[in-house]
Design a protein around this motif. Structure first.
Motif: not given
Ligand SMILES: [Zn+2]
Ligand SMILES: [Zn+2]
Length: 349
Positions: A83-84, A148-157
């Protein structure tokens, strides 16, 4: 190591970045994938003023590489989404379940990176466009290894912001009517949030008719190319209208489309200083206008919740990633995003 650096004039992919060791309460994450969000480009074009030089990127996922003293909730090798929100965890806002309101979480950029002996700033307490970044433990959320980490990456924003606006801020209820203005990365997540909340009618509005198929895939029951047709679908107005574009005339339309007791949720970001107007008397019928920061999220709760919904097939992530790019192709990713070719481009390391 490699990273995407903005020096105030130009953006370049460099390979001589360094990141410091984790201090107490910090975690080093080896980034596997990071989404390219409009806010990264807003730093480059000056809409979001930020000190330079800075490593961009703020929605990422990867593997824990090392943890500092006192960190016990993750360990090396764990898959995590970031998260940011570098909230302190100890103030009154944090303690009442509003980490997005933590006064220690914004406006104090750190400099955990260095290049050629000069310190380099971290964007959004995150800087996911780097092979490794160091963040506060509170920002690191473990996710199941089969995502998949490329999909999980989008959760954070995008997901925290869009789905969170529906579930945490608007608190859309079963059977409510929802209008979503704008079907970009945030709007699509608002649509699927409304579907998860079991809203009855979910009307997507986007000037680009080519967005209809993806809007329906994410939960829209109806699609319009302007707000003009909304009253035919919802004669008394909508319970919730989400403005996801950031134009003041659309903010006004969002207010005008509200049913009694309805609420307009403002997610788009017009230029700083922009003003919108509305008819004051129209608000007397228990209507409200809601701001919303980062989906009013509680990341340690929400990210595992969304990961679980993804595994049940109820939250779409893979479908958000229209293209992955090796980080070296950052410029092509930006060009595709600006040409509207991709809902979300993801950089990989
Ligand atoms: Zn973003
Ligand atoms: Zn706090």
């Amino acid at each position: 190591m490699r990273g995407v650096l903005f020096d105030g004039k130009r953006v370049e992919v460099v390979d001589d970045l360094e990141v410091r060791e984790p201090g107490p309460g910090e975690v080093v994450v080896a980034i596997a994938a990071a989404g390219l969000c409009h806010s990264d480009l807003s730093v480059v074009d000056g809409t979001i003023p930020f000190p330079v030089p800075v490593v961009l990127g703020h929605e990422g996922a990867g593997l824990v590489e090392a943890v500092g003293a006192g960190v016990s909730h993750v360990s090396a090798g764990d898959h995590v989404a970031l998260s940011t929100l570098a909230n302190c965890g100890t103030c009154a806002e944090c303690d009442r379940g509003r980490p997005t309101m933590c006064r220690k979480a914004i406006g104090r950029p750190g400099q955990p990176f260095a290049r050629g002996g000069r310190p380099v700033f971290q964007f959004a307490s995150n800087s996911a466009f780097a092979e490794r970044t160091v963040v506060k433990a509170v920002q690191v959320v473990r996710i199941p290894q089969d995502i998949p980490l490329s999909s999980a990456a989008l959760i954070g924003c995008g997901v925290l912001t869009g789905v969170g606006a529906v579930l945490n801020r608007a608190k859309v209820e079963y059977g409510d009517s929802v209008v979503v203005i704008g079907t970009g990365g945030i709007g699509l997540n608002v649509l699927q949030g409304a579907r998860i909340a079991a809203a009855s009618r979910i009307v997507a509005v986007d000037a680009n008719p080519a967005k209809e198929a993806v809007a329906r895939q994410f939960g829209a029951t109806d699609f319009l190319t302007s707000t003009e047709g909304v009253r035919e679908l919802l004669p008394t107005g909508a319970d919730h209208v989400f403005e996801c574009v950031g134009r003041v005339e659309l903010v006004r339309q969002a207010v005008d489309l509200l049913d009694r007791h309805g609420q307009a949720v403002l997610l788009g970001t017009p230029p700083a200083g922009a003003e919108a107007s509305f008819v004051v008397a129209s608000m007397f019928l228990d209507k409200s206008i809601l701001g919303c920061r980062y989906g009013s999220s509680r990341p340690q709760r929400d990210i595992p919740l969304y990961a679980g919904l993804y595994r049940e097939g109820r939250l779409l992530l893979d479908e958000l990633v229209t293209q992955t790019y090796p980080v070296e192709e950052f410029e092509r990713a930006v060009a595709d995003a600006e040409a509207g070719k991709v809902a979300r481009g993801v950089l990989t390391f």
